[in-house]
Design an enzyme around this catalytic site. Structure first.
Site, PDB file in Angstrom:
ATOM      1  N   ILE A 161       0.724  -1.101   0.260  1.00 29.50           N
ATOM      2  CA  ILE A 161       0.048   0.010   0.058  1.00 29.50           C
ATOM      3  C   ILE A 161       0.964   1.261   0.103  1.00 29.50           C
ATOM      4  O   ILE A 161       0.568   2.162  -0.734  1.00 29.50           O
ATOM      5  CB  ILE A 161      -0.933   0.106   1.023  1.00 29.50           C
ATOM      6  N   ARG A 181      11.361  -0.741   7.965  1.00 28.30           N
ATOM      7  CA  ARG A 181      12.376  -1.555   8.603  1.00 28.30           C
ATOM      8  C   ARG A 181      13.771  -1.731   7.702  1.00 28.30           C
ATOM      9  O   ARG A 181      14.669  -1.898   8.073  1.00 28.30           O
ATOM     10  CB  ARG A 181      11.865  -2.716   9.375  1.00 28.30           C
ATOM     11  N   ILE A 238      -4.330   5.538   7.484  1.00 25.52           N
ATOM     12  CA  ILE A 238      -5.197   4.388   6.990  1.00 25.52           C
ATOM     13  C   ILE A 238      -4.729   3.126   7.339  1.00 25.52           C
ATOM     14  O   ILE A 238      -5.384   2.245   6.815  1.00 25.52           O
ATOM     15  CB  ILE A 238      -5.388   4.387   5.685  1.00 25.52           C
ATOM     16  N   ARG A 240      -3.928   1.174  10.977  1.00 24.76           N
ATOM     17  CA  ARG A 240      -4.740   0.562  12.188  1.00 24.76           C
ATOM     18  C   ARG A 240      -4.635   1.659  13.258  1.00 24.76           C
ATOM     19  O   ARG A 240      -3.647   2.284  13.493  1.00 24.76           O
ATOM     20  CB  ARG A 240      -3.880  -0.576  12.479  1.00 24.76           C
ATOM     21  N   GLU A 269     -11.672   1.395  18.131  1.00 29.63           N
ATOM     22  CA  GLU A 269     -12.783   1.751  17.449  1.00 29.63           C
ATOM     23  C   GLU A 269     -13.803   0.508  17.408  1.00 29.63           C
ATOM     24  O   GLU A 269     -13.442  -0.559  17.682  1.00 29.63           O
ATOM     25  CB  GLU A 269     -12.480   1.771  15.772  1.00 29.63           C
ATOM     26  N   HIS A 287     -13.410   3.668   8.914  1.00 33.97           N
ATOM     27  CA  HIS A 287     -12.777   2.581   8.627  1.00 33.97           C
ATOM     28  C   HIS A 287     -13.403   2.127   7.155  1.00 33.97           C
ATOM     29  O   HIS A 287     -13.549   0.932   7.050  1.00 33.97           O
ATOM     30  CB  HIS A 287     -12.771   1.558   9.619  1.00 33.97           C
ATOM     31  N   GLY A 289     -11.218   2.431   4.180  1.00 35.28           N
ATOM     32  CA  GLY A 289     -10.190   2.512   3.430  1.00 35.28           C
ATOM     33  C   GLY A 289     -10.321   1.398   2.207  1.00 35.28           C
ATOM     34  O   GLY A 289     -10.026   1.635   1.127  1.00 35.28           O
TER      35      GLY A 289
END
Length: 326
Positions: A161, A181, A238, A240, A269, A287, A289
């Protein structure tokens, strides 16, 4: 289990008819097509005696449930994220877990840009103001927002994404920074530069969060990171809920330490920090997305195909814990 007896499947939320039709060929199904809201105790009760679980992000699959439901032999979630599932507990019991990556990549990247543009250009704020009947004349300094074209975009998490978000930045001729990372193999293709976390927050005009939620990324963005950002900057989540400290964000927005935010996910949520609701400089969505029909149906179908593959003793398409079960 006899070859003539179908395994028992619990589908915890209303899902597309096409998905139920496919699954019914292979499973004896108990499906929550009424979309009732179950407590964790009710989920545990309904999972008793089931061989397979098809869950979504709001349902917690933990050691308590697995111990109470020893017949469960596969857990599939209709989401990319699986932080609601205790994967270690599943692996310890030789229970495969599957998720739904890839299907929602482009829809979620589109949503990142929708929130970014809405927040930076004050779209939702100005719409509420207009609907309230306040617009009487045009003014030079009315709802001045922040430029996207030519600005610096910071992406935290350069997976599928994140890469899709970066590709869209080309059309805005943006400088793209990312923090990940490991170095992204496609960074040259994307024209993106890997930087450390502090540099990302200090230099970006707009930050988009697209990393998975883990104990290590809990409150990845807090008061310190928000303090590094430009007062004209925008942040979008977008990924978590829990990656941003929502209380710290609300304080930063209220004090105008940053300009704006766009949020599709929240800590706890569907409940959310009430301080966010009182602010004009944050665009809020529930939520959504991945909420296009093609993406949501594709996610549900991928989850179903994993279940069918398990029932037919074939390799799973998208296992989460394959290494642990090898």
């Amino acid at each position: 289990m006899s070859a003539n007896v179908k395994p028992k499947l619990l589908v915890t939320r209303k899902v597309f008819d096409e998905v139920i039709d496919l699954l019914s060929q292979h499973f004896e199904i108990e499906s929550n097509q009424a979309d009732a809201e179950w407590t964790h105790a009710e989920l545990l009760s309904r999972a008793a005696g089931k061989d397979a679980l098809f869950v979504v992000g709001g349902e917690r699959i933990d050691a308590e449930l697995l111990d109470a439901c020893p017949t469960v032999r596969i857990v599939t979630t209709g989401s990319v994220g699986y932080n609601h599932i205790d994967v270690d507990a599943c692996s310890a019991r030789r229970i495969p877990v599957t998720n739904t990556p890839d299907v929602l990549t482009e829809a979620t990247a589109d949503m990142a840009w929708a929130l970014l543009m809405a927040a930076a250009r004050r779209v939702t704020e100005s719409e509420r103001w207009l609907r309230a009947g306040h617009w009487k004349r045009w003014e030079w300094a009315q709802f001045l927002g922040q430029d996207l074209h030519g600005a610096t975009l910071g992406i935290a998490g350069m997976g599928r994404i994140g890469s899709a978000v970066a590709r869209r930045a080309r059309g805005f001729e943006m400088r793209v920074l990312y923090h990940n990372r490991s170095r992204a193999a496609n960074e040259a293709e994307l024209g993106a530069t890997r930087v450390d976390k502090d540099q990302l927050f200090a230099e970006a005009d707009h930050v988009v969060l697209v990393m998975p939620y883990t104990p290590q990324t809990h409150h990845f963005v807090g008061a310190r990171e928000l303090g590094l950002m430009k007062p004209t900057a925008t942040i979008v989540n977008i990924a978590r809920g829990g990656i941003i400290d929502d209380a710290a964000l609300a304080q930063a927005l209220a004090a105008h330490r940053i300009a704006a935010a766009g949020l599709d996910v929240y800590e706890g949520e569907p409940a959310l920090n009430p301080a966010l609701l009182a602010l004009d400089n944050v665009a809020l969505t529930p939520h959504i997305g991945s909420a296009t029909r093609s993406s949501r149906l594709g996610m549900a179908m991928l989850a179903a195909r994993n279940l069918v593959a398990w029932a037919e003793h074939r390799p799973l398409e998208t296992p989460v814990n394959a290494d642990a079960l090898a």
